[in-house]
Each structure stands twice: as C-alpha cells, then as structure tokens.
Write a protein that holds these residues in place. Structure first.
Motif, PDB file in Angstrom:
ATOM      1  N   VAL A  51     -11.378 -14.322  -1.673  1.00 55.58           N
ATOM      2  CA  VAL A  51     -11.355 -15.055  -1.954  1.00 55.58           C
ATOM      3  C   VAL A  51     -12.666 -15.764  -1.768  1.00 55.58           C
ATOM      4  N   GLU A  52     -12.711 -16.798  -3.161  1.00 55.24           N
ATOM      5  CA  GLU A  52     -14.301 -17.663  -2.861  1.00 55.24           C
ATOM      6  C   GLU A  52     -13.987 -18.915  -3.140  1.00 55.24           C
ATOM      7  N   GLY A  53     -12.840 -19.385  -3.309  1.00 50.23           N
ATOM      8  CA  GLY A  53     -12.633 -21.647  -4.109  1.00 50.23           C
ATOM      9  C   GLY A  53     -11.101 -21.400  -3.679  1.00 50.23           C
ATOM     10  N   GLY A  54     -11.302 -22.561  -3.156  1.00 50.17           N
ATOM     11  CA  GLY A  54      -9.322 -22.758  -3.292  1.00 50.17           C
ATOM     12  C   GLY A  54      -8.635 -22.743  -4.309  1.00 50.17           C
ATOM     13  N   GLU A  55      -8.592 -22.372  -5.440  1.00 50.51           N
ATOM     14  CA  GLU A  55      -8.412 -22.435  -6.213  1.00 50.51           C
ATOM     15  C   GLU A  55      -7.582 -20.648  -5.964  1.00 50.51           C
ATOM     16  N   GLU A  56      -8.279 -19.829  -5.567  1.00 47.03           N
ATOM     17  CA  GLU A  56      -7.736 -18.358  -5.160  1.00 47.03           C
ATOM     18  C   GLU A  56      -6.682 -18.357  -4.943  1.00 47.03           C
ATOM     19  N   PHE A  57      -6.076 -19.269  -3.788  1.00 43.93           N
ATOM     20  CA  PHE A  57      -5.288 -19.436  -2.790  1.00 43.93           C
ATOM     21  C   PHE A  57      -3.767 -19.349  -4.120  1.00 43.93           C
ATOM     22  N   ARG A  58      -4.464 -20.006  -5.177  1.00 46.43           N
ATOM     23  CA  ARG A  58      -3.143 -20.112  -6.059  1.00 46.43           C
ATOM     24  C   ARG A  58      -1.638 -19.551  -5.953  1.00 46.43           C
ATOM     25  N   PRO A  59      -2.082 -17.820  -6.387  1.00 48.72           N
ATOM     26  CA  PRO A  59      -0.681 -16.830  -6.944  1.00 48.72           C
ATOM     27  C   PRO A  59      -0.127 -16.528  -5.266  1.00 48.72           C
ATOM     28  N   VAL A  60      -0.755 -16.638  -3.934  1.00 52.66           N
ATOM     29  CA  VAL A  60      -0.457 -16.815  -3.020  1.00 52.66           C
ATOM     30  C   VAL A  60       1.192 -18.181  -3.014  1.00 52.66           C
ATOM     31  N   PHE A  61       0.685 -19.171  -2.976  1.00 50.45           N
ATOM     32  CA  PHE A  61       1.705 -20.108  -3.202  1.00 50.45           C
ATOM     33  C   PHE A  61       2.597 -20.136  -4.911  1.00 50.45           C
ATOM     34  N   ASP A  62       2.290 -19.558  -5.268  1.00 51.19           N
ATOM     35  CA  ASP A  62       3.332 -19.991  -6.443  1.00 51.19           C
ATOM     36  C   ASP A  62       3.839 -18.425  -5.959  1.00 51.19           C
ATOM     37  N   ARG A  63       3.862 -17.803  -6.307  1.00 53.16           N
ATOM     38  CA  ARG A  63       4.983 -15.977  -5.613  1.00 53.16           C
ATOM     39  C   ARG A  63       5.447 -16.978  -4.257  1.00 53.16           C
ATOM     40  N   THR A  64       5.023 -17.867  -3.401  1.00 48.30           N
ATOM     41  CA  THR A  64       6.274 -18.358  -2.459  1.00 48.30           C
ATOM     42  C   THR A  64       7.431 -18.873  -2.857  1.00 48.30           C
ATOM     43  N   LEU A  65       6.263 -20.295  -3.951  1.00 41.80           N
ATOM     44  CA  LEU A  65       7.988 -21.654  -4.365  1.00 41.80           C
ATOM     45  C   LEU A  65       8.653 -20.287  -5.474  1.00 41.80           C
ATOM     46  N   ASP A  66       8.173 -18.596  -5.766  1.00 40.89           N
ATOM     47  CA  ASP A  66       9.486 -18.498  -6.956  1.00 40.89           C
ATOM     48  C   ASP A  66      10.301 -17.562  -5.879  1.00 40.89           C
ATOM     49  N   VAL A  67       9.828 -17.621  -4.333  1.00 51.08           N
ATOM     50  CA  VAL A  67      10.582 -15.866  -3.469  1.00 51.08           C
ATOM     51  C   VAL A  67      11.571 -17.792  -3.140  1.00 51.08           C
ATOM     52  N   VAL A  68      11.548 -18.940  -2.612  1.00 52.08           N
ATOM     53  CA  VAL A  68      11.995 -19.959  -2.894  1.00 52.08           C
ATOM     54  C   VAL A  68      12.925 -20.709  -3.211  1.00 52.08           C
ATOM     55  N   ALA A  69      13.114 -20.375  -4.737  1.00 49.62           N
ATOM     56  CA  ALA A  69      14.058 -21.041  -5.798  1.00 49.62           C
ATOM     57  C   ALA A  69      14.663 -19.972  -5.042  1.00 49.62           C
ATOM     58  N   GLU A  70      14.347 -18.083  -5.520  1.00 53.31           N
ATOM     59  CA  GLU A  70      15.713 -17.725  -5.274  1.00 53.31           C
ATOM     60  C   GLU A  70      16.893 -17.838  -4.519  1.00 53.31           C
ATOM     61  N   ALA A  71      15.712 -17.658  -2.777  1.00 57.12           N
ATOM     62  CA  ALA A  71      16.636 -18.106  -2.180  1.00 57.12           C
ATOM     63  C   ALA A  71      17.708 -19.292  -1.765  1.00 57.12           C
ATOM     64  N   ALA A  72      17.133 -19.975  -2.074  1.00 57.91           N
ATOM     65  CA  ALA A  72      17.697 -21.794  -2.346  1.00 57.91           C
ATOM     66  C   ALA A  72      18.816 -21.028  -3.405  1.00 57.91           C
ATOM     67  N   ASP A  73      19.102 -20.093  -4.546  1.00 61.21           N
ATOM     68  CA  ASP A  73      20.238 -20.003  -4.965  1.00 61.21           C
ATOM     69  C   ASP A  73      21.130 -19.263  -4.316  1.00 61.21           C
ATOM     70  N   ARG A  74      20.780 -18.254  -2.989  1.00 60.98           N
ATOM     71  CA  ARG A  74      21.797 -17.597  -2.337  1.00 60.98           C
ATOM     72  C   ARG A  74      22.407 -17.884  -1.404  1.00 60.98           C
ATOM     73  N   LEU A  75      22.289 -19.515  -0.949  1.00 66.01           N
ATOM     74  CA  LEU A  75      22.466 -19.969   0.290  1.00 66.01           C
ATOM     75  C   LEU A  75      23.192 -21.639  -0.051  1.00 66.01           C
ATOM     76  N   PRO A  76      24.453 -21.508   1.326  1.00 62.78           N
ATOM     77  CA  PRO A  76      25.248 -22.883   0.720  1.00 62.78           C
ATOM     78  C   PRO A  76      24.276 -24.121   0.576  1.00 62.78           C
ATOM     79  N   GLY A  77      22.996 -23.900   1.196  1.00 60.05           N
ATOM     80  CA  GLY A  77      22.795 -25.113   1.666  1.00 60.05           C
ATOM     81  C   GLY A  77      21.341 -25.016   0.443  1.00 60.05           C
ATOM     82  N   THR A  78      19.655 -24.769   1.353  1.00 64.38           N
ATOM     83  CA  THR A  78      18.665 -24.659  -0.309  1.00 64.38           C
ATOM     84  C   THR A  78      17.708 -24.126   0.702  1.00 64.38           C
ATOM     85  N   ALA A  79      16.574 -23.863   0.688  1.00 66.95           N
ATOM     86  CA  ALA A  79      14.981 -23.567   0.790  1.00 66.95           C
ATOM     87  C   ALA A  79      13.985 -24.385   0.398  1.00 66.95           C
TER      88      ALA A  79
END
Length: 287
Positions: A51-79
């Motif tokens: 990584v050479e700059g802040g923008e290159e952290f974006r794939p890590v963050f976006d992948r986290t958002l994706d799995v959190v959304a999927e996790a929330a759909d499987r819980l009686p609460g949320t994530a």
C-alpha cells in the motif's frame, strides 16, 4: 441457551469470507444464542504489503462491509463494521518496506482518514487504531502514538467510538486523557483484548471466565469479545465464535444477570450509541 429476548453481542471479531470460515462462523454464533456482532476489518497486509496511500485500504474496507451485510442478514439482531488500520502495520512498513517511521505513520493516518469517510457516510460504526503490543524502537512508538491521537481527533469530529489494539495494561489513563484532549470522551475509547480490570478506556473483555467474573463483580461498563481471527492458518488462535453466547449462559448461571445487561445493552448504547434491544427480533433474522 440464552433467553432469545436477551441481546448477545460479540464486540470484536474478524470474518474472512474468502479463506476462512466466514458466514459459517456467524451461523455458529447464532445457533448458540448470539444476536449482534461488531466486525473489525482484517489487517490490510492480508492484501499485500505494497500500500502506497490511503486509497489502497479501500478494498479491505469494502470487503468488510460486504461480509457484515451478509452477517446481518443471518442474525436475529444485526452486525456493524468498525474500520481502521491495525497498529502492527507500522512494523511491516518500517522493517519490511524500509519506510521511515514518520512516513509509515503518515500512510497509516491516510488509511484512518479513509475509514473516517465510511463512518461519516453512516457505513461504519467506529474506527480502529492503537499502537504495537510488542517492543519497538522509540521512533516507531512515537509514530504509533501520533497515529492513535489522530484517530481520537477523527472520532471526536465524527462523534464515534475508537477501538484500540494496544499493549497489555490495566491502566491506560494517559491514553484516555489524550482522547479527552482531542474532544473524544474516554468512555468512547475501547480497549480491545482487555482483562477484567482497566482504568481509562472502556474494556472489551476477552471472554475468559476469570476476567469476566472480575468485570462483572466490579460493576463498571464493559463489553465482551472473542477476537475470533478466522484464519485457517491459525485454527486455534484466540477464541471461537461460540464463546460469547456460552459465556453469557455461564454468567447467568453464576448470578450475574445485571452484568449481562451491562455488557450487551447498556455499554453498547453508551459507547456506540446503538440499541441492541430495538434491533433484536427474537423470532427472525436481521431485526
């Protein structure tokens, strides 16, 4: 098993949907009575060290958002996601890449500032920062403290919590004081991987029985976590996703009903401003 009307929150774990257990771990958590998760992004070097700059952290963050959304759909609460820069990155940047501590700190701050954009847009609940839990040269330590203090100023601007990965300690009042100086209340600073006793920030207690008993008996605000790493190369590392629901059952059997409410209802509201009761549908998913 825990009463289905009782929120059960794991305050700090990781999910690796590509190479780990991913959503199968969420299913295990739910089957044992878990209802809510706070998912922290995996360290950025899992995508490489270049990584050479802040923008290159974006794939890590976006992948986290994706799995959190999927996790929330499987819980009686949320994530909810918490995004940031693992403090161990400084060593990889300095030792492996040959960056100066100052430049390494600058790059990590760029990553934090990108994470702050996600919080500002309502896509993440808080920030993650900290400093190495192992010995480092003084210049690296100073750079790490500078990064952490920037996280506090961002948290103050955004009115959001900051989770910290730090050295083992029962007294981080100095660090909490830095947060207060930046305008972030100390209770909105969370020490991940805490024991049952901590001065300064809010402890996120690793769900070991002795530590939980101490936290419950003290009566102060605390959270519970596993730090499940979801790494197939480290299958026995830290605690598994079933642990928090099991420990909630154990606390109930030990007569600590008030501590359960503290850790899973009152402290999440205090620290993050979330309502684990209002977001809970005991009979369904993603309440």
């Amino acid at each position: 098993m825990t009463d289905p009307d009782t929120p059960v929150l794991d305050n700090h774990l990781h999910l690796n949907p590509d190479n780990g257990r991913g959503l199968a771990a969420v299913d295990d958590f739910r089957r044992l009575g878990g209802t809510h998760l706070i998912v922290v992004n995996k360290p950025s070097w899992h995508l490489g060290q270049d990584v050479e700059g802040g923008e290159e952290f974006r794939p890590v963050f976006d992948r986290t958002l994706d799995v959190v959304a999927e996790a929330a759909d499987r819980l009686p609460g949320t994530a909810w996601p918490v995004l940031g820069v693992h403090p161990g990155l400084v060593t990889r940047l300095v030792d492996d890449r040959g960056l100066s501590p100052e430049r390494a700190g600058d790059l990590m701050i760029e990553g934090l500032e990108l994470a702050a954009d996600y919080v500002a847009e309502g896509e993440a609940l808080g920030l993650k920062s900290g400093r190495p839990h192992y010995d480092v040269p003084e210049a690296v330590w100073e750079a790490s403290n500078r990064v952490m203090r920037r996280a506090f100023s961002l948290g103050a601007d955004l009115d959001c919590a900051v989770q910290l990965h730090t050295e083992e300690s029962e007294d981080l009042t100095v660090v909490a004081g830095w947060a207060e100086e930046a305008g972030l209340p100390a209770h909105r600073v969370v020490k991940h991987y805490a024991s049952g006793r901590l001065a300064g920030p809010t402890p996120s207690v690793m769900s070991e029985k002795d530590w939980l008993r101490e936290a419950a008996e003290r009566g102060d605000p605390f959270l519970m976590e596993t730090d499940f790493v979801d790494d197939p190369d480290r299958p026995g590392a830290v605690l598994g996703p079933k642990t928090v629901p099991r420990r909630v059952d154990w606390l109930e059997a030990e007569g600590h009903a008030e501590a359960i409410r503290t850790a899973h209802v009152e402290t999440p509201r205090l620290v993050y401003g979330v309502d684990t009761e209002a977001t809970l549908d005991p009979g369904g998913e993603n309440g």
